[in-house]
Design an enzyme around this catalytic site. Structure first.
Site, PDB file in Angstrom:
ATOM      1  N   ASP A 106       0.852  -1.200   0.000  1.00  0.00           N
ATOM      2  CA  ASP A 106       0.000   0.000   0.000  1.00  0.00           C
ATOM      3  C   ASP A 106       0.889   1.252   0.000  1.00  0.00           C
ATOM      4  O   ASP A 106       1.902   1.273   0.675  1.00  0.00           O
ATOM      5  CB  ASP A 106      -0.851   0.051   1.295  1.00  0.00           C
ATOM      6  CG  ASP A 106      -1.918  -1.057   1.334  1.00  0.00           C
ATOM      7  OD1 ASP A 106      -2.347  -1.484   0.241  1.00  0.00           O
ATOM      8  OD2 ASP A 106      -2.271  -1.489   2.428  1.00  0.00           O
TER       9      ASP A 106
ATOM     10  N   ASP B 252       0.257   8.282   7.752  1.00  0.00           N
ATOM     11  CA  ASP B 252       0.702   6.949   8.192  1.00  0.00           C
ATOM     12  C   ASP B 252       2.025   7.074   8.921  1.00  0.00           C
ATOM     13  O   ASP B 252       2.237   6.513   9.996  1.00  0.00           O
ATOM     14  CB  ASP B 252       0.980   6.074   6.954  1.00  0.00           C
ATOM     15  CG  ASP B 252      -0.228   5.318   6.476  1.00  0.00           C
ATOM     16  OD1 ASP B 252      -1.157   5.150   7.265  1.00  0.00           O
ATOM     17  OD2 ASP B 252      -0.246   4.898   5.329  1.00  0.00           O
TER      18      ASP B 252
ATOM     19  N   GLU C 290       2.666  -2.359  11.136  1.00  0.00           N
ATOM     20  CA  GLU C 290       2.443  -2.586   9.710  1.00  0.00           C
ATOM     21  C   GLU C 290       3.452  -1.813   8.890  1.00  0.00           C
ATOM     22  O   GLU C 290       3.843  -2.222   7.809  1.00  0.00           O
ATOM     23  CB  GLU C 290       1.024  -2.175   9.293  1.00  0.00           C
ATOM     24  CG  GLU C 290       0.753  -2.471   7.828  1.00  0.00           C
ATOM     25  CD  GLU C 290      -0.365  -1.639   7.211  1.00  0.00           C
ATOM     26  OE1 GLU C 290      -0.534  -0.477   7.625  1.00  0.00           O
ATOM     27  OE2 GLU C 290      -1.026  -2.170   6.328  1.00  0.00           O
ATOM     28  N   GLU C 291       3.884  -0.668   9.422  1.00  0.00           N
ATOM     29  CA  GLU C 291       4.746   0.224   8.646  1.00  0.00           C
ATOM     30  C   GLU C 291       6.213  -0.165   8.698  1.00  0.00           C
ATOM     31  O   GLU C 291       7.032   0.453   8.019  1.00  0.00           O
ATOM     32  CB  GLU C 291       4.599   1.677   9.152  1.00  0.00           C
ATOM     33  CG  GLU C 291       3.185   2.229   9.081  1.00  0.00           C
ATOM     34  CD  GLU C 291       2.608   2.245   7.663  1.00  0.00           C
ATOM     35  OE1 GLU C 291       1.384   2.262   7.527  1.00  0.00           O
ATOM     36  OE2 GLU C 291       3.401   2.229   6.694  1.00  0.00           O
TER      37      GLU C 291
ATOM     38  N   LEU D 152      -2.238   3.400  11.381  1.00  0.00           N
ATOM     39  CA  LEU D 152      -3.297   4.140  10.713  1.00  0.00           C
ATOM     40  C   LEU D 152      -3.922   3.243   9.646  1.00  0.00           C
ATOM     41  O   LEU D 152      -3.463   3.156   8.517  1.00  0.00           O
ATOM     42  CB  LEU D 152      -2.772   5.441  10.088  1.00  0.00           C
ATOM     43  CG  LEU D 152      -3.848   6.525  10.019  1.00  0.00           C
ATOM     44  CD1 LEU D 152      -4.276   6.985  11.411  1.00  0.00           C
ATOM     45  CD2 LEU D 152      -3.364   7.734   9.240  1.00  0.00           C
ATOM     46  N   ASP D 153      -4.982   2.558  10.065  1.00  0.00           N
ATOM     47  CA  ASP D 153      -5.639   1.564   9.202  1.00  0.00           C
ATOM     48  C   ASP D 153      -6.639   2.259   8.281  1.00  0.00           C
ATOM     49  O   ASP D 153      -7.401   3.113   8.711  1.00  0.00           O
ATOM     50  CB  ASP D 153      -6.369   0.576  10.115  1.00  0.00           C
ATOM     51  CG  ASP D 153      -7.264  -0.358   9.352  1.00  0.00           C
ATOM     52  OD1 ASP D 153      -6.729  -1.209   8.630  1.00  0.00           O
ATOM     53  OD2 ASP D 153      -8.502  -0.203   9.432  1.00  0.00           O
TER      54      ASP D 153
ATOM     55  N   GLU E 263      -3.990  -6.808  12.619  1.00  0.00           N
ATOM     56  CA  GLU E 263      -5.349  -6.462  12.182  1.00  0.00           C
ATOM     57  C   GLU E 263      -6.330  -7.548  12.639  1.00  0.00           C
ATOM     58  O   GLU E 263      -7.215  -7.309  13.450  1.00  0.00           O
ATOM     59  CB  GLU E 263      -5.399  -6.301  10.648  1.00  0.00           C
ATOM     60  CG  GLU E 263      -4.713  -5.046  10.136  1.00  0.00           C
ATOM     61  CD  GLU E 263      -4.796  -4.905   8.617  1.00  0.00           C
ATOM     62  OE1 GLU E 263      -4.480  -5.861   7.907  1.00  0.00           O
ATOM     63  OE2 GLU E 263      -5.191  -3.818   8.158  1.00  0.00           O
TER      64      GLU E 263
END
Ligand code: P6P
Length: 335
Positions: A64, A70, A93-94, A118-119, A275
């Site tokens: 993404d 983010d 995630e980052e 930041l989803d 998640e």
């Protein structure tokens, strides 16, 4: 009528006795997550005014585009968690790799935090709600040594706590420590999250289904049959593109959220660790269910890598059970 405001801090302190060997560390950790959420909320709310919209030019573990917010959210959560003195490691995630946190002198932090800072960030530039997802584990490795990958590769059933922050028309922090789910709304006039949704119980059924209809032809037969069934029942399709937002609606109005595996994502798109596990823990604690499209319980799935993905169907218990019937009737699992 007791209309006294109960802040997140007061609630955490009052309920900390439900946390095993709570020496105040867990309380401080949860409070720091609340502080980071307030900082991110301030930037999310003015993203259109300052130059933090738009793509930061990199991509994350799923490919993404990483939006500037983010990056800001990731940095703020890492900074706030690291300075709490209660965290020995963070997975985000980052970040491709986990982040070891140097403990303060004379402290041996016990907690691991996993997060999607930041989803749903593709929604930022169009002013649609986004969220933060977090989970908290106890480290497994000796507390006087370095944090290891195994400290992160824990199943959903090992979570001590999980929560999300929804930056929407108002900003809510919803979390569980395994004793029910409670929601706190940020009151900007006092800068505090205040208890607004006590002991959230998800409706056992609902009139909404949430799926990216654009991938319909790429789903397995049993998923397409179930989605056809939702349409035949005239259920309402709602899909925001932010898991936190879509699940939050289901927490209160009932419904079902599906992100099945597709040809593009044969093992599903959503990330198990930060998640699926945390959101499934919250959904189960509110009386819902969370399974893979092959009917495994999400929280029981073994985690083999930080950014492992999974298919997921979660929401109101009766609707997930009905989906299960479709998989049993049409699914390859029986062939
Ligand atoms: P798609 C956001 O990127 C996210 O991880 C979840 O929050 C959301 O449910 C899903 O991906 C949206 O993915 O492929 O429908 O855009």
């Amino acid at each position: 009528m007791n209309n006294k405001i109960e802040t997140l801090d007061e609630f955490i302190i009052k309920t900390q006795s439900s946390i095993p060997d709570s020496s105040g560390s867990f309380t401080r950790l949860l409070r720091n997550i609340g502080i980071a959420a307030k900082i991110v909320n301030r930037e999310v709310n003015k993203a259109g005014l300052v130059n933090i919209l738009g793509v930061a030019g990199s991509t994350n573990t799923t490919g993404d585009d990483v939006q500037k917010l983010d990056v800001f959210a990731n940095e703020k959560f890492i900074e706030t968690l690291a300075t709490s003195g209660e965290v020995c490691g963070i997975a985000s995630e980052e970040n491709q790799e986990f982040i070891p946190v140097t403990p303060p002198k004379n402290k041996k932090p016990q907690y691991i935090v996993v997060m999607d800072p930041l989803d749903g960030s593709s929604n930022i530039d169009v002013n649609v709600s986004v969220g933060t997802i977090f989970g908290i584990y106890k480290r497994k490795s000796p507390s006087d040594g370095p944090v290891t990958l195994d400290d992160f590769l824990q199943k959903g059933t090992d979570l001590l706590a999980a929560g999300y922050v929804l930056y929407g028309t108002s900003t809510l922090l919803v979390y569980t420590t395994g004793h029910g789910v409670n929601g706190f709304t940020l009151d900007p006039s006092i800068g505090e999250f205040c208890l607004s949704h006590r002991n959230i119980q998800m409706p056992v059924s609902g009139n909404y289904y949430s799926v990216n209809q654009g991938y319909y032809l790429k789903f397995d037969l049993e998923m397409r049959r179930y989605i056809d069934h939702c349409s035949d029942l005239n259920l309402r399709l709602r899909y925001i593109g932010s898991m936190v937002s879509d699940i939050h609606r289901i927490m209160f109005q009932g419904g079902i959220f599906l992100y099945p595996n597709t040809r593009k994502y044969p093992k599903g798109k959503l990330r198990l660790l930060y998640e699926c596990y945390p959101m499934s823990y919250i959904v189960e604690q509110a009386g819902g269910m969370a399974l893979t499209c092959k009917l495994e319980r999400i929280l029981d799935i073994e985690l083999k890598s930080l950014h492992q993905t999974s298919s997921i169907v979660m929401g109101s218990k009766n609707m997930v059970l009905e989906m299960k019937e479709f998989v049993e009737r049409y699914g390859a699992v029986n062939q």
